[in-house]
Design an enzyme around this catalytic site. Structure first.
Site, mmCIF file in Angstrom:
data_model
loop_
_atom_site.group_PDB
_atom_site.id
_atom_site.type_symbol
_atom_site.label_atom_id
_atom_site.label_comp_id
_atom_site.label_asym_id
_atom_site.label_seq_id
_atom_site.Cartn_x
_atom_site.Cartn_y
_atom_site.Cartn_z
ATOM 1 N N TRP A 1 0.849 -1.183 0.000
ATOM 2 C CA TRP A 1 0.000 0.000 0.000
ATOM 3 C C TRP A 1 0.890 1.240 0.000
ATOM 4 C CZ3 TRP A 1 -2.080 2.508 4.947
ATOM 5 C CH2 TRP A 1 -3.066 3.458 4.655
ATOM 6 N N ASP B 1 -0.720 -6.012 9.304
ATOM 7 C CA ASP B 1 -1.714 -5.027 8.889
ATOM 8 C C ASP B 1 -2.942 -5.827 8.464
ATOM 9 O OD1 ASP B 1 -1.801 -2.236 6.491
ATOM 10 O OD2 ASP B 1 -3.270 -3.011 7.907
ATOM 11 N N LYS C 1 -13.316 -1.310 5.838
ATOM 12 C CA LYS C 1 -13.941 -2.092 4.775
ATOM 13 C C LYS C 1 -14.917 -3.125 5.299
ATOM 14 C CE LYS C 1 -10.028 -0.494 2.826
ATOM 15 N NZ LYS C 1 -9.020 0.266 3.597
#
Lengths: 428, 407
Positions: free
Chosen positions: B136, B217, B253
């Site tokens: 990311w 993560d 999300k």
């Protein structure tokens, strides 16, 4: 059968993990040398208060408003805004700079409804995580773009200011502010410090309702400060956490900022809705920087966003929606103004009551500073030892610098509080 | 002198590569435009989705007159923290039972990573973090600003569009003892390529043998396979061996709470007293950053996680989102096959999670934006969540054109 085999082999693998090569049972912790951190001096007070079983306990520590029953308050305008919001909005990411609508309304509060600076798009502004977040964004921005600069911080100030600029690695200096003997402003020394600071220094100013002292410069004094800042080319960052809360009138409470703007300064402002809209836990605020022109404002805003992105990506939406719903609706805004005035008036009433009670108890000390100071806090002048006695003997909780959060004072506890203060101070 | 800005020399920053995509998309007036940039879930109708269970939780909160908006403590909502730890580590996790885990509420995944990284920079003896290549876009910035230096380990193999497992093992094997290693718990962003469980076990053994410190993560738990437990296997594997690790969780999300900024950082320690001291130091990182975290989103999460019926409803809605994405993968793969688009596109259905790493290069991406109004990041990553049955053909056309018109 296939399923059982799969499960069985999975279990066998799981068991092997705990006993397998590289098992770290034998290792000591990476963190064995981590020291327990000291408790935050302000937030630690509430922790201690909550742990106290005494029925008489009083919390005049953290600056969170309480009504006359000692209860936290959710403003009516906020409840109504929430009713309108729930169920109708989505929860998409805000842009990195936050809610455009909320920022627009927030700038009007600080710079004025008809501010030419807003019209000319000269204000770089981003939604921030309440006042703390706004100050931290500015400190990081200052470090990045004016790496040689320092920040001048008043003595005393909200303790977290020191933490913020320290973590941003901006060196700190102090300037005189509070005059202990008079429990007022040490104006002469303040002006000396402003004069003696190197030209172009960065100063942190409390726009109104100075925390922790409640001591604000008068309008005339603000004008003089502004003139001296001009002469020295200093930069002023205003921390405005109590707009509306000080006098009850947000326009009046922004006077210091307006004076600086009139005098041509390009300032920065950290604004918070924690107290004046009671949105504490929602973490809603704004950082703005007045620039030379629109182009520069766009550049500065983009750089502020670059600081926010690796910190939290984009700010929380809920509190911002509440603010923009209220300020964007004339009726709700009127209701808010009325409620803010109500809170400020109650505090002013408590100041009067506390002072009167102390005087009626026959205290030989002067307590006029209680009503001369303004905003949520009263800098009582008590010593840490006296504060400790208040806590130990009377279960009264406040920060050890003698700061009383007037918001925690009620008609129900003001006499108890006055009596306790009288007892611990009467020997001085 | 007073009117000269002290910031006159400030130049305009470049647009954030990911969030800048949406900015550009918003400016486009074409009716065919398609935003496959930022990883935010969209329905078949292309609309953002607020989960029904989230709406329920919100109503409960709004209707509860006794609710106030006071400051949370520095570490956030206690219920939320406990429930989040259970969610990622498992309800029966011995580490939790032993009180060896400290969990603090943070601002979504970004905030959790930043707070964890700041803590490591202050209290950990190794200041290098190894991140996968690619990762990311915001990861390196987060770690750099926290004071860590960033190195990469091989991860994605463009030739196979899968995992470069040998490269990964070699690079982590060559890392100095004690170095920090960033691991995507599931649904690797941007590639969608995850190690198998067997590969995870090998990674675990290597990491523990070299005393590297894992930092997970976890931004897609439940979103990858549709199962919350399956998507947490990698993390639980490491915790099960008794070692220490960090885990950053996001509810952006999997609960659709994007803008509410809800997340948690958990640090699994060797002993309870260590965890307690670590927590006290985390507070010192947080206080000068934003004092305490926002209450609204965390309250929603806690309400859902603690109510078994709402929790169940959540898992159903979560699986539906994951299933729709799987369906989009299938449809895109079939559409490209039908067009005879040159190349092997099976990675579209092999990769997992919200994103597909198409393998398209930046010129091809620019072409697709210009000619087909398709918005995506220049590394060729597309958010499958932004697709619908209606728009798959348009995307397939665009990819086909980009690949066949390559100059």
């Amino acid at each position: 059968m296939a399923l059982w085999n799969a499960v069985a082999s999975r279990l066998a693998r799981h068991r092997s993990w705990t006993a397998g090569v590289g098992s770290s049972r034998a290792m000591s912790s990476w963190w064995h040398s981590v020291e327990p951190a000291p408790k935050d001096p302000i937030l630690g007070v509430t922790e201690a208060f909550l742990a106290d079983p005494s029925p008489d306990k009083v919390n005049v520590g953290v600056g969170a408003y309480r009504d006359d029953n000692g209860k936290p308050v959710v403003l009516e305008c906020v409840r109504e805004a929430e009713r309108r919001i729930a169920g109708s909005m989505n929860m998409e990411y805000l842009p990195m700079g936050g809610s455009v609508k909320m920022v627009e309304e927030t700038l009007k509060l600080a710079y004025g409804d008809n501010s030419e600076f807003i019209k000319d798009k000269r204000v770089a502004a981003v939604q921030a995580l309440s006042g703390t977040g706004a100050c931290r964004l500015f400190a990081e921005f200052q470090k990045r773009f004016r790496p040689e600069s320092q920040i001048y911080i008043p003595v005393p100030t909200w303790s977290n200011h020191h933490n913020i600029w320290r973590d941003a690695q901006v060196p700190q200096r102090t300037y005189h502010y509070y005059h202990a003997e008079s429990r007022g402003l040490d104006f002469a020394s303040l002006m000396d410090d402003v004069k003696n600071a190197p030209s172009g220094s960065f100063f942190l100013l409390h726009a109104c309702a100075h925390n922790p002292t409640g001591v604000d410069p008068s309008e005339e004094q603000w004008r003089e400060i502004s003139q001296q800042f001009k002469a020295k080319g200093h930069f002023a960052l205003f921390d405005m956490a109590y707009q509306g809360f000080a006098s009850g009138d947000p326009e009046r409470d922004a006077k210091s900022i307006r004076i600086f703007l009139e005098d041509g300064h390009s300032i920065g402002i950290a604004q918070s809705y924690a107290k004046n809209m009671g949105l504490y836990g929602q973490r809603v605020g704004c950082l703005s920087v007045l620039c030379e022109d629109e182009k520069q404002a766009v550049a500065v805003k983009s750089q502020l966003q670059m600081i926010a992105r690796p910190m939290y990506s984009n700010p929380p939406v809920h509190g911002a929606l509440i603010v923009s719903t209220i300020l964007g609706d004339p009726e709700l805004k009127q209701l808010w103004l009325k409620e803010v005035k109500g809170m400020a008036d109650r505090i002013i009433g408590m100041r009067t009551a506390l002072r009167e009670n102390l005087e009626n108890l026959g205290s030989s000390l002067s307590w006029k500073h209680i009503t001369e100071q303004i905003g949520m806090f009263c800098y009582s002048g008590m010593t840490p030892e006296q504060v400790d006695r208040l806590t130990k003997e009377f279960h009264i909780y406040m920060t050890r610098n003698g700061r009383i959060s007037m918001a925690g004072v009620t008609t129900g506890n003001v006499r108890y509080l006055a009596n306790a203060i009288h007892v611990v101070t009467e020997s001085t | 002198m007073a009117s000269d800005s002290v910031f006159a020399a400030v130049v305009r920053a470049p647009e954030d590569p990911i969030l800048g995509v949406t900015v550009a998309y918003n400016k486009d007036t074409s009716p065919n435009k398609l935003n496959l940039g930022v990883g935010a879930y969209r329905t078949e109708e292309g609309k953002p989705l607020v989960l029904n269970v989230v709406r329920r939780a919100e109503q409960i909160l709004v209707n509860d007159e006794s609710r106030v908006k006071e400051y949370l403590g520095i570490t956030g909502l206690a219920d939320f923290n406990k429930l989040s730890a259970k969610l990622i580590l498992g309800a029966d996790s011995p580490a939790i039972q032993d009180n060896r885990v400290t969990t603090v509420q943070c601002l979504s995944g970004t905030g959790s990573l930043r707070v964890g990284a700041e803590f490591l920079a202050r209290h950990y003896h190794e200041h290098t973090i190894y991140i996968p290549n690619p990762t990311w876009g915001n990861h390196p910035k987060i770690f750099n600003l926290a004071g860590l230096s960033v190195k990469t380990y091989r991860y994605y193999d463009p030739a196979t569009k899968g995992l470069d497992f040998q490269g990964l093992l070699e690079d982590l094997g060559a890392a100095p003892s004690g170095a920090i290693v960033l691991l995507h718990a599931c649904a690797h962003n941007p590639t969608g390529v995850d190690p198998t469980l067997e590969q995870w076990e090998q990674i675990r053994q290597l990491i523990r043998s070299k005393q590297l410190l894992p930092f997970f993560d976890s931004a897609y738990q439940g979103f990858a396979s549709g199962s919350l437990d399956a998507d947490a296997e990698s993390v639980r594997m490491f915790v099960a061996d008794g070692g220490e690790c960090l885990a950053a969780q996001s509810y952006a999300k999997n609960m659709g709470l994007y803008g509410e900024r809800v997340g948690a950082l958990s640090i699994v320690c060797k002993a309870a007293d260590v965890a307690s001291r670590v927590e006290s130091q985390l507070k010192l990182v947080i206080r000068p950053m934003y004092s305490n975290p926002p209450i609204h989103g965390a309250s929603i999460v806690a309400a859902i996680l603690k109510d078994s019926e709402m929790y169940r409803e959540w898992t159903v809605e979560l699986k539906a989102m994951a299933d729709r994405i799987l369906s989009m993968r299938q449809q895109l793969f079939e559409a490209l096959s039908a067009r005879g688009t040159p190349g092997d596109w099976s990675h579209i259905i092999k990769q997992i999670g919200m994103f597909t790493f198409t393998g398209l290069n930046s010129e091809q991406v620019a072409f697709m934006t210009k000619e087909y109004h398709i918005y995506m990041t220049s590394d060729g990553r597309i958010s499958m969540a932004g697709l619908s049955s209606r728009t798959v053909p348009h995307l397939a056309d665009a990819i086909h054109a980009a690949v066949t018109c390559s100059t």
